[in-house]
Write a protein that holds these residues in place. Structure first.
Motif, mmCIF file in Angstrom:
data_model
loop_
_atom_site.group_PDB
_atom_site.id
_atom_site.type_symbol
_atom_site.label_atom_id
_atom_site.label_comp_id
_atom_site.label_asym_id
_atom_site.label_seq_id
_atom_site.Cartn_x
_atom_site.Cartn_y
_atom_site.Cartn_z
ATOM 1 N N ASN A 45 0.936 -1.156 -0.162
ATOM 2 C CA ASN A 45 0.048 -0.303 -0.031
ATOM 3 C C ASN A 45 0.652 1.413 -0.046
ATOM 4 O O ASN A 45 1.913 0.935 -0.284
ATOM 5 N N ASP A 46 0.309 2.115 0.171
ATOM 6 C CA ASP A 46 1.272 3.513 -0.280
ATOM 7 C C ASP A 46 1.716 3.699 1.452
ATOM 8 O O ASP A 46 2.515 4.331 0.521
ATOM 9 N N SER A 47 2.407 3.388 2.265
ATOM 10 C CA SER A 47 3.158 3.036 3.565
ATOM 11 C C SER A 47 3.962 2.010 3.353
ATOM 12 O O SER A 47 5.023 1.832 4.493
ATOM 13 N N THR A 48 3.238 0.975 2.548
ATOM 14 C CA THR A 48 4.823 -0.092 2.735
ATOM 15 C C THR A 48 5.638 -0.027 0.868
ATOM 16 O O THR A 48 6.327 -0.596 1.123
ATOM 17 N N ARG A 49 4.969 1.148 0.293
ATOM 18 C CA ARG A 49 5.243 1.194 -1.127
ATOM 19 C C ARG A 49 7.421 1.131 -1.006
ATOM 20 O O ARG A 49 7.451 2.823 -0.058
ATOM 21 N N GLY A 50 7.685 1.077 -1.090
ATOM 22 C CA GLY A 50 9.844 1.639 -0.843
ATOM 23 C C GLY A 50 9.899 1.559 0.107
ATOM 24 O O GLY A 50 11.050 2.018 0.844
ATOM 25 N N LEU A 51 9.309 0.183 1.043
ATOM 26 C CA LEU A 51 9.690 0.344 2.782
ATOM 27 C C LEU A 51 11.296 0.291 3.019
ATOM 28 O O LEU A 51 11.635 0.978 3.911
ATOM 29 N N ILE A 52 11.394 -0.850 2.024
ATOM 30 C CA ILE A 52 13.264 -0.964 1.836
ATOM 31 C C ILE A 52 13.851 -0.436 1.088
ATOM 32 O O ILE A 52 14.189 -1.402 -0.143
ATOM 33 N N GLY A 53 14.449 0.214 1.589
ATOM 34 C CA GLY A 53 15.417 0.819 0.370
ATOM 35 C C GLY A 53 16.720 0.818 1.023
ATOM 36 O O GLY A 53 17.180 0.013 1.761
ATOM 37 N N ALA A 54 17.913 1.912 0.380
ATOM 38 C CA ALA A 54 19.171 1.614 1.017
ATOM 39 C C ALA A 54 19.203 2.064 2.527
ATOM 40 O O ALA A 54 20.648 0.960 2.984
ATOM 41 N N GLY A 55 18.507 2.829 2.760
ATOM 42 C CA GLY A 55 18.268 3.224 4.148
ATOM 43 C C GLY A 55 18.329 1.784 5.332
ATOM 44 O O GLY A 55 18.827 1.545 6.369
ATOM 45 N N GLU A 56 17.809 0.982 5.173
ATOM 46 C CA GLU A 56 17.296 -0.139 5.649
ATOM 47 C C GLU A 56 18.572 -0.441 5.706
ATOM 48 O O GLU A 56 18.105 -1.502 6.356
ATOM 49 N N LEU A 57 18.351 -1.462 4.207
ATOM 50 C CA LEU A 57 19.717 -2.546 4.813
ATOM 51 C C LEU A 57 20.741 -2.291 4.534
ATOM 52 O O LEU A 57 21.333 -3.114 5.770
ATOM 53 N N ALA A 58 21.080 -0.806 5.217
ATOM 54 C CA ALA A 58 22.385 -0.727 5.890
ATOM 55 C C ALA A 58 22.694 -0.957 7.160
ATOM 56 O O ALA A 58 23.267 -1.150 8.106
ATOM 57 N N LEU A 59 21.205 -0.919 7.824
ATOM 58 C CA LEU A 59 20.442 -1.578 9.239
ATOM 59 C C LEU A 59 20.694 -2.926 9.675
ATOM 60 O O LEU A 59 20.867 -3.224 10.931
ATOM 61 N N MET A 60 21.247 -3.283 8.379
ATOM 62 C CA MET A 60 21.269 -5.247 8.595
ATOM 63 C C MET A 60 22.056 -5.705 8.501
ATOM 64 O O MET A 60 22.856 -4.686 8.783
ATOM 65 N N ARG A 61 22.110 -6.194 9.448
ATOM 66 C CA ARG A 61 23.638 -7.279 9.778
ATOM 67 C C ARG A 61 23.941 -7.768 8.720
ATOM 68 O O ARG A 61 23.607 -7.851 8.174
ATOM 69 N N PRO A 62 25.316 -7.637 8.438
ATOM 70 C CA PRO A 62 26.233 -8.609 7.280
ATOM 71 C C PRO A 62 26.047 -9.471 6.957
ATOM 72 O O PRO A 62 25.969 -10.185 6.144
ATOM 73 N N GLY A 63 25.942 -10.853 8.158
ATOM 74 C CA GLY A 63 24.801 -12.014 7.972
ATOM 75 C C GLY A 63 23.575 -12.385 8.037
ATOM 76 O O GLY A 63 23.345 -13.018 7.385
ATOM 77 N N ALA A 64 22.955 -11.148 7.881
ATOM 78 C CA ALA A 64 21.921 -11.610 8.206
ATOM 79 C C ALA A 64 20.996 -11.975 5.941
ATOM 80 O O ALA A 64 21.523 -11.753 5.444
ATOM 81 N N VAL A 65 19.773 -11.965 6.682
ATOM 82 C CA VAL A 65 18.767 -12.859 5.233
ATOM 83 C C VAL A 65 17.726 -11.798 5.570
ATOM 84 O O VAL A 65 16.905 -11.613 5.820
ATOM 85 N N LEU A 66 17.385 -11.120 4.027
ATOM 86 C CA LEU A 66 16.459 -10.562 4.054
ATOM 87 C C LEU A 66 15.124 -12.009 2.476
ATOM 88 O O LEU A 66 15.795 -11.766 1.708
ATOM 89 N N VAL A 67 13.826 -11.580 3.608
ATOM 90 C CA VAL A 67 12.891 -12.669 2.202
ATOM 91 C C VAL A 67 11.772 -11.558 2.704
ATOM 92 O O VAL A 67 11.114 -11.379 3.193
#
Length: 328
Positions: free
Chosen positions: A203-225
């Motif tokens: 929806n409008d609030s979740t479109r583009g929810l995960i971008g470069a800034g969010e990915l940079a927060l993830m742990r180096p070995g973390a998995v995104l599903v």
């Protein structure tokens, strides 16, 4: 007889039940062109592919669009409502199916299955076996679940109850969380999770929810599903993160463009598991979803409201079109 038009073939038992309810037809292809050319005489359309907005004004007999599944992004709700066409869906029928998909695919990435499988075939036993030294277990780790609807709740049960995982739940309804799930904001979940699962609606609030800034927060070995919808993730940012090994890998069942183009860069990456929007599809789930479609179809053809009525505002115009009253 009423005509029931489906964008795809359905489970054999479901097909038989719909044939008993009316003239059942399947589109020659799940495309806008085929739907517009072949489905204009339908009383019910069974939806497993995007429906063109123009279809609802053009299909003069159409009573309802029944989604074979839960997500409604394939149905332009405003167009359906404006035309006095009911929209129904079948929520929850494939939630455990999607949840299982999340678990097995996350396990496969943690155990480095893409590399193992490719190297066993191309380079032999020893090269493939060497990957096992870097494999990781799922049990006891932390999973962040973005969206705690039917899928998120089913995933919680498997992850927490079966693997002893800590669950960080990103939800707009924290008071409804099951015991054992910890309410979290997105930033905290991304920062502290070993596996992040996107199970939210588009929806409008979740479109583009995960971008470069969010990915940079993830742990180096973390998995995104991602079993949500493709546009929830910025694909260019994800590609950059994967190519730089900034995260451990990704499981992608949905994409910005479907089918996934044959030249897409995702196809060349060894830290990605790709599936063709099939996380919710098994023989069992196809039967359950189809049975839900049969139930809604029978109710609508009998003049009743659907059980899972997604556009209540269409009812007055629907009654005007078909001269029916609310039953029961």
């Amino acid at each position: 007889m009423p005509q029931i038009f489906s964008t795809h073939s359905l489970h054999p038992q479901v097909t038989a039940d719909l044939q008993a309810a009316g003239e059942f037809r399947v589109a020659s292809a799940p495309t806008a062109e085929a739907i517009m050319a072949e489905g204009l005489q339908a009383d019910i359309v069974v939806v497993r592919a995007p429906i063109p907005q123009a279809y609802f004004a053009a299909a003069g007999k159409l009573r309802a669009a029944v989604r074979h599944g839960a997500g409604l992004d394939m149905i332009p709700l405003d167009a359906a409502t404006g035309a006095g066409v009911l929209v129904a869906n079948v929520p929850g029928a494939n939630s455990v199916t999607v949840a299982e998909h999340c678990i097995w695919s996350a396990l496969a990435l943690l155990r480095r299955y893409p590399e193992v499988s490719a190297d066993l075939r191309s380079s032999g036993w020893a090269v493939a076996r060497a990957h096992s030294d870097l494999g990781r277990e799922l049990s006891g780790r932390t999973i962040g679940i973005v969206g705690m609807g039917n899928v998120g709740t089913a995933l919680f049960r498997i992850a927490h109850g079966g693997f002893g995982m800590k669950v960080l739940a990103v939800t707009s309804r924290p008071k409804a969380l099951p015991d054992g799930a910890e309410a979290s904001d997105l930033r905290h979940a991304l920062t502290h999770s070993d596996v992040v699962v996107l199970a939210c609606p588009l929806n409008d609030s979740t479109r583009g929810l995960i971008g470069a800034g969010e990915l940079a927060l993830m742990r180096p070995g973390a998995v995104l599903v991602n079993v949500s919808r493709g546009p929830v993730v910025d694909e260019h940012a994800l590609l950059d993160a994967l190519q730089a090994d900034a995260i451990g890998g990704a499981v992608l069942d949905v994409f910005d463009r479907q089918p996934l183009p044959g030249e897409h860069p995702f196809l060349s990456l060894r830290n990605v598991i790709l599936t063709p929007h099939m996380a919710g599809i098994t023989e069992e789930s196809m039967l359950r979803m189809g049975q839900g479609v049969v139930t809604e179809t029978r109710r609508i053809l009998a003049g009743d409201k659907p059980l899972n009525f997604c556009n209540q505002a269409a009812w007055p115009k629907y009654q005007t079109r078909f001269g029916e009253r609310i039953s029961g």
